[in-house]
Design an enzyme around this catalytic site. Structure first.
Site, PDB file in Angstrom:
ATOM      1  N   GLY A  12       0.795  -1.226   0.000  1.00  0.00           N
ATOM      2  CA  GLY A  12       0.000   0.000   0.000  1.00  0.00           C
ATOM      3  C   GLY A  12       0.826   1.274   0.000  1.00  0.00           C
ATOM      4  O   GLY A  12       0.386   2.308   0.510  1.00  0.00           O
ATOM      5  N   SER A  13       2.010   1.227  -0.614  1.00  0.00           N
ATOM      6  CA  SER A  13       2.819   2.461  -0.635  1.00  0.00           C
ATOM      7  C   SER A  13       2.191   3.521  -1.541  1.00  0.00           C
ATOM      8  O   SER A  13       2.320   4.718  -1.272  1.00  0.00           O
ATOM      9  CB  SER A  13       4.263   2.160  -1.041  1.00  0.00           C
ATOM     10  OG  SER A  13       4.325   1.748  -2.375  1.00  0.00           O
ATOM     11  N   MET A  90      -4.224  -7.195  -6.603  1.00  0.00           N
ATOM     12  CA  MET A  90      -3.706  -8.277  -7.442  1.00  0.00           C
ATOM     13  C   MET A  90      -4.792  -9.280  -7.855  1.00  0.00           C
ATOM     14  O   MET A  90      -4.667 -10.483  -7.598  1.00  0.00           O
ATOM     15  CB  MET A  90      -2.564  -9.004  -6.705  1.00  0.00           C
ATOM     16  CG  MET A  90      -1.378  -8.112  -6.420  1.00  0.00           C
ATOM     17  SD  MET A  90      -0.656  -7.392  -7.906  1.00  0.00           S
ATOM     18  CE  MET A  90       0.185  -8.845  -8.549  1.00  0.00           C
ATOM     19  N   ARG A  91      -5.855  -8.760  -8.431  1.00  0.00           N
ATOM     20  CA  ARG A  91      -6.874  -9.654  -8.975  1.00  0.00           C
ATOM     21  C   ARG A  91      -7.252  -9.163 -10.367  1.00  0.00           C
ATOM     22  O   ARG A  91      -7.291  -7.961 -10.621  1.00  0.00           O
ATOM     23  CB  ARG A  91      -8.147  -9.644  -8.102  1.00  0.00           C
ATOM     24  CG  ARG A  91      -8.039 -10.426  -6.804  1.00  0.00           C
ATOM     25  CD  ARG A  91      -9.410 -10.512  -6.158  1.00  0.00           C
ATOM     26  NE  ARG A  91     -10.364 -11.214  -6.999  1.00  0.00           N
ATOM     27  CZ  ARG A  91     -10.642 -12.519  -6.917  1.00  0.00           C
ATOM     28  NH1 ARG A  91     -10.037 -13.266  -6.020  1.00  0.00           N
ATOM     29  NH2 ARG A  91     -11.522 -13.067  -7.731  1.00  0.00           N
ATOM     30  N   ASN A 107      -5.985   2.500 -12.558  1.00  0.00           N
ATOM     31  CA  ASN A 107      -4.966   1.554 -12.092  1.00  0.00           C
ATOM     32  C   ASN A 107      -3.581   2.138 -12.349  1.00  0.00           C
ATOM     33  O   ASN A 107      -3.404   2.921 -13.275  1.00  0.00           O
ATOM     34  CB  ASN A 107      -5.118   0.235 -12.871  1.00  0.00           C
ATOM     35  CG  ASN A 107      -4.115  -0.817 -12.430  1.00  0.00           C
ATOM     36  OD1 ASN A 107      -3.862  -0.993 -11.234  1.00  0.00           O
ATOM     37  ND2 ASN A 107      -3.517  -1.522 -13.386  1.00  0.00           N
ATOM     38  N   HIS A 109       0.299   0.837 -13.230  1.00  0.00           N
ATOM     39  CA  HIS A 109       0.995  -0.364 -13.704  1.00  0.00           C
ATOM     40  C   HIS A 109       2.481  -0.036 -13.866  1.00  0.00           C
ATOM     41  O   HIS A 109       2.827   1.006 -14.423  1.00  0.00           O
ATOM     42  CB  HIS A 109       0.397  -0.811 -15.043  1.00  0.00           C
ATOM     43  CG  HIS A 109       1.023  -2.055 -15.563  1.00  0.00           C
ATOM     44  ND1 HIS A 109       0.714  -3.304 -15.047  1.00  0.00           N
ATOM     45  CD2 HIS A 109       1.963  -2.263 -16.517  1.00  0.00           C
ATOM     46  CE1 HIS A 109       1.434  -4.221 -15.681  1.00  0.00           C
ATOM     47  NE2 HIS A 109       2.194  -3.622 -16.575  1.00  0.00           N
ATOM     48  N   SER A 136       2.670   3.654 -15.551  1.00  0.00           N
ATOM     49  CA  SER A 136       1.540   4.252 -16.267  1.00  0.00           C
ATOM     50  C   SER A 136       0.311   4.229 -15.365  1.00  0.00           C
ATOM     51  O   SER A 136       0.069   3.249 -14.656  1.00  0.00           O
ATOM     52  CB  SER A 136       1.198   3.427 -17.517  1.00  0.00           C
ATOM     53  OG  SER A 136       2.334   3.182 -18.316  1.00  0.00           O
ATOM     54  N   ASP A 145      -4.709  -4.360 -18.241  1.00  0.00           N
ATOM     55  CA  ASP A 145      -3.686  -3.324 -18.446  1.00  0.00           C
ATOM     56  C   ASP A 145      -3.795  -2.657 -19.816  1.00  0.00           C
ATOM     57  O   ASP A 145      -2.794  -2.158 -20.361  1.00  0.00           O
ATOM     58  CB  ASP A 145      -2.265  -3.912 -18.262  1.00  0.00           C
ATOM     59  CG  ASP A 145      -2.063  -4.497 -16.873  1.00  0.00           C
ATOM     60  OD1 ASP A 145      -2.645  -3.958 -15.910  1.00  0.00           O
ATOM     61  OD2 ASP A 145      -1.330  -5.502 -16.754  1.00  0.00           O
ATOM     62  N   GLU A 174       6.070   6.278  -9.159  1.00  0.00           N
ATOM     63  CA  GLU A 174       4.651   5.969  -8.926  1.00  0.00           C
ATOM     64  C   GLU A 174       4.075   6.880  -7.851  1.00  0.00           C
ATOM     65  O   GLU A 174       2.944   7.352  -7.955  1.00  0.00           O
ATOM     66  CB  GLU A 174       4.473   4.502  -8.486  1.00  0.00           C
ATOM     67  CG  GLU A 174       4.778   3.495  -9.571  1.00  0.00           C
ATOM     68  CD  GLU A 174       4.457   2.063  -9.158  1.00  0.00           C
ATOM     69  OE1 GLU A 174       4.100   1.826  -7.987  1.00  0.00           O
ATOM     70  OE2 GLU A 174       4.568   1.181 -10.012  1.00  0.00           O
TER      71      GLU A 174
END
Ligand code: GRF
Length: 210
Positions: A12-13, A90-91, A107, A109, A136, A145, A174
């Site tokens: 969760g950063s 991660m789903r 999202n 990525h 991205s 993605d 990010e």
């Protein structure tokens, strides 16, 4: 004020970077919920620290992807956020789920999409001999993605970079990029119409680059 739900599976950063930007008053928004599919996600500690309601929705044995996503969308619909932020969730999400939230589901990525969709992006960039890499932020569509890209941040790959050093460089970017995109949402600067992104009411012809 923009109401945000953040979905996590791990550290969760990125969630923290968004919370920091809100606390610093760079973003006029409130994280109203942190949702995790993993009971032990470290990011859940951040919910406790910031007194944000946390929802843990683990997948059950023999549960189909459709059933899981149905439960997840019920929780999200009750919360009624303006923006749903996938931050290391991660789903793979079903088409039914994604289509319910078109234009308000984003999202991050760890690659310069459309390069390296899926996993192991840093290793793949190193193996390919790339000199440039990055991350991205994109709108989520049913293609994994593959949704319209809002913004990207670049890093260079040096000869001595390995997965650890490269992923650290990308993560640092990010943590700048995701809060910035969320800020644009909070300022109502971003909109998805059909599959086109509009920024300040103008068609975005290529992703923003920082
Ligand atoms: C990030 O590298 C992001 O690009 C990917 O998952 C990772 C999540 O990291 N989607 P964290 O949980 O935000 O620290």
């Amino acid at each position: 004020m923009l109401k945000i739900a953040v979905l996590i599976s791990g550290v969760g950063s990125n969630l923290q970077a968004i919370l920091d930007a809100i606390n610093a008053k760079n973003i006029d928004a409130q994280v109203i919920a942190i949702i995790s599919n993993r009971t032990k996600a470290k990011g859940l500690d951040r919910a406790r620290e910031h007194k944000i309601p946390a929802y843990v929705i683990p997948s059950r044995k023999n549960q189909s992807r459709q059933e899981y996503d149905q439960g997840l969308s019920e929780v999200i619909n009750r919360l009624n956020p303006d923006l749903i932020v996938l931050a290391g969730f991660m789903r793979i999400l079903t088409e039914e789920f994604v289509n319910q939230f078109t234009g308000k589901l984003i999202n991050i990525h760890p690659s310069l999409l459309p390069k390296y969709k899926g996993l192991d992006t840093h290793q793949r960039a190193i193996d390919a001999g790339d000199t440039e890499h990055g991350c991205s932020v994109h709108f989520v569509t049913p293609e994994l993605d593959g949704g319209p890209i809002i913004a990207q941040a670049l890093v260079s790959i040096e000869k001595n970079d390995d997965i650890q050093s490269l992923s650290a460089k990308v993560q640092a970017q990010e943590h700048k990029l995701y809060p910035l995109v969320v800020e644009w949402f909070a300022n109502k600067q971003l909109e998805l119409l059909e599959d086109k992104i509009f920024f300040n009411n103008e068609l975005l012809s290529k992703p923003h680059c920082i």
